[in-house]
Scaffold this active site. Structure first.
Site, short mmCIF file in Angstrom:
data_model
loop_
_atom_site.label_atom_id
_atom_site.label_comp_id
_atom_site.label_asym_id
_atom_site.label_seq_id
_atom_site.Cartn_x
_atom_site.Cartn_y
_atom_site.Cartn_z
N PRO A 89 -2.09 7.70 19.96
CA PRO A 89 -1.00 7.35 19.94
C PRO A 89 -0.53 6.76 21.12
O PRO A 89 0.44 5.81 21.43
CB PRO A 89 -0.23 8.79 20.11
CG PRO A 89 -0.96 9.65 19.62
CD PRO A 89 -2.31 9.16 19.88
N ASP A 169 -2.08 -14.33 0.58
CA ASP A 169 -0.99 -12.96 0.38
C ASP A 169 0.36 -13.14 1.13
O ASP A 169 0.22 -13.56 2.17
CB ASP A 169 -1.67 -11.93 0.64
CG ASP A 169 -2.64 -11.19 -0.57
OD1 ASP A 169 -2.68 -12.08 -1.62
OD2 ASP A 169 -2.95 -10.07 -0.79
#
Ligand code: 9D3
Length: 239
Positions: A89, A169
């Site tokens: 994190p 994309d």
């Protein structure tokens, strides 16, 4: 590309990536996945890999020795030292740019923490990159590792079928995708936008670009700002 994942839950990684596009990429030999069980490197007869933290506080910490030995075993199997990505994190937040950078590597070692984390000393010794996948709290680094591997895998030539280029994309051009429609022409009284049935490809392209810009402006003002800075003459396409 070869992924080596250091984890206490190797079956989670194997199960998670063994299906769908990533599974096919492995079967085709375009990527390989080696999930290494850190517990196999425990030096004690109980196979214990965690212990209490010095200084007190709740929870257990993964000990340095098994993590170090697992990592070194992988490094020594390789011709040249690989980058070691620690999923944490506290890392920089993962994005498409970081994925493109990592996709250039031949081997990648990904370290997954569990419990309250890993003894800082081994991290200082082996880790080259620290990555988070966003500001929310998970139970471990395994899901984030899968996210990173999935993202990198689809950038490897041949992984996406029939000539689909990852680079053209949506999102890769900095804008959100335009809305898409398939049959039937009317569903629950809702019609497909008539322009898409017009057969005028130039008009369709312009409409799609407009929709992309509009959507990005409304839903992701941060992306829109960035795009407009890079394409100063694009504002008119939005009108
Ligand atoms: C309860 C322990 N926390 C103390 C404030 C720190 C903490 C350590 C480990 C919280 C979560 C975790 C497990 N998460 C990961 O290993 C992780 C993660 C995440 O939770 N969110 C986003 N990206 C990542 S990458 C690895």
């Amino acid at each position: 590309m070869n992924f080596h994942v250091l984890t206490l839950f190797p079956e989670m990684i194997e199960q998670g990536l063994g299906t769908s596009i990533t599974g096919r990429a492995m079967n085709k030999g375009l990527v390989s996945l080696h999930a290494v069980n850190i517990r196999d490197y425990a030096a004690n007869k109980h196979k214990k890999v965690d212990d209490y933290t010095y200084g007190g506080g709740a929870g257990m910490l993964m000990q340095a020795q098994p993590v170090y030995d697992a990592c070194m075993a992988v490094q020594e199997s390789l011709e040249k030292p690989a980058r070691v990505v620690y999923m944490t994190p506290q890392g920089s937040i993962f994005n498409q740019e970081k994925a493109k950078e990592l996709a250039l590597e031949e081997d990648l070692i990904i370290l997954c923490g569990h419990y309250e984390g890993i003894d800082e000393r081994v991290l200082e010794e082996v880790v080259t990159d620290e990555i988070s996948i966003g500001d929310y709290v998970l139970t471990g680094g395994e899901l984030p590792a899968m996210v990173v591997i999935d993202t990198i895998s689809r950038l490897i030539p041949g992984v996406l079928g029939n000539g689909v280029s990852a680079d053209t994309d949506s999102f890769m051009n900095g804008l959100l995708e335009y809305p898409q429609y398939s049959r039937p022409e009317i569903w629950r009284d809702k019609a497909v936008p008539p322009i898409l049935l017009s057969g005028d490809h130039a008009k369709v392209d312009r409409w799609r670009k407009q929709q992309s810009l509009l959507r990005t402006k409304q839903r992701r003002p941060d992306l829109y700002e960035k795009y407009m800075k890079e394409h100063p003459d694009a504002e008119k396409d939005c009108k």
